[in-house]
Write an enzyme that holds these catalytic residues in place. Sequence first.
Site, PDB file in Angstrom:
ATOM      1  CG  HIS A   1       9.837  -0.071 -55.989  1.00 48.10           C
ATOM      2  ND1 HIS A   1      11.064   0.400 -55.550  1.00 48.10           N
ATOM      3  CD2 HIS A   1      10.005  -1.400 -56.194  1.00 48.10           C
ATOM      4  CE1 HIS A   1      11.922  -0.598 -55.494  1.00 48.10           C
ATOM      5  NE2 HIS A   1      11.292  -1.706 -55.878  1.00 48.10           N
TER       6      HIS A   1
ATOM      7  CD  GLU B   1      15.004  -7.365 -54.496  1.00 50.82           C
ATOM      8  OE1 GLU B   1      15.831  -6.753 -55.202  1.00 50.82           O
ATOM      9  OE2 GLU B   1      13.848  -6.928 -54.292  1.00 50.82           O
TER      10      GLU B   1
END
Length: 460
Positions: free
Chosen positions: A422, A323
Amino acid sequence: MTSLIARSVFFSSIVFSLVLPVSGNEEALRTASHLAQKAMDSGLALDIATDLTTEIGPRLYGSDDERQAVEWATKRFQEYGFDKIWTESFPVDRGWERGDETAAVTYPSPQKLVITALGGSVATPPEGIEAEIALFKTIGALKSQPAGSLKGKIAVVTQPMGIGQYGKISGPIRGNGPSEAAKRGAVAFLMRSAGTSKNRFAHTGATRYQKDVTRIPAAALSVPDALQLDRLSERFDRMRIKLVLTPKQLGTVTSQNLIAEITGSEKPEEIVLLGAHIDSWDLGTGAIDDGAGVGVVMAASKLIRELPTPPKRTIRVVLFGAEEIGIYGGNFYVENNRTDLDRHIIAAEADAGQGPIHTFNVGVGDPLEPTLSVIRDALKPLGVKPGRAKSRGGPDIAPMANVGVPVAGLDMFTEDYFDLHHTANDTIDQIVPERINQSAAVYVTFAYLASELGGYYRAK
């Protein structure tokens, strides 16, 4: 955050009293209430997320770690007694591995900078790149520069990201910024991280190089370091930075979607799909993005599997691969299951952190379909409000929505999500039990009632 945690603690002590708006749904609603309370009390979603992020850790797309995560989840689904479990493999033509990453101001005020390479970035020469910088406060300011104006320079964009502005940063700056800089002659690209935290760690994420444009090294600065460059630029006319990035381009790698089903007892051909993505970036352990989502959908489906009677319709869980680099798993699922998509009555994806879930939006033919009203009322005691926005469901199921599959958006609280995802701080200790428990309770309520009530959600 204090008020949010207080609200989450409230969720964990709810005594459910579900509204029974439609005669004949009482038994299904009682079961849904029982499942929701069990999701709140058991802590199962957090247990699953903890096991995944501890036993496997980060799960970069196409890596051995991602494959091990799929094997780990396969064994779990087998232990849970799912009826069908399989994988669908697909190529990803952007295989990549992070290397060393350092940066420093070398003139006029030498100091180290905290950076991280953007996913897919090319490497600098082994000795690095040292050059004068051209600093822009917005991506628009960079794009206004003529061709060749940045020749030999490192382009730096310090545009901040506000709450709710992720899409304005992730695509135009992180995705397209390096190529826009290269078109104007830049030799490297730095951006302020696509995040809202002022902690001194940088946020990675995928970049996309345009065809026929020179690929230049690209990295994100921590927010404090981007602010430092802003201050330096106000004091000095010229600055130089040295940048060293040593990532590897791996060519085509293989990723996979993992699919597991509980076969419906009355209408097995009709599918309620729950999704999350099993890959993650490699700086933390992928707990918020998307270990929490994996925990939520696996927990919700396990609780349904433990019922003495299977659900009426098939519950399908899809843990999507790759993804983070560009929705490869979601797009492949549509292509590989195109003849099967009309069997999907509705889909939802958990990919926005740990929750809590606050709003129920839909992307269906008729938002006022009667059984959706039953589900809306069933979610209210969990703190979920009916929404009016048209949902695309989530990143990996958006390709399904694009071809007409009905989707639900179980929208999560995300004000702290972009502080964590992230980054190296995306770890399991960031998850608040009451928050993920509420998310699991919402998902199990939605999935069970969608299976039992089975409205017609497609456009007519």
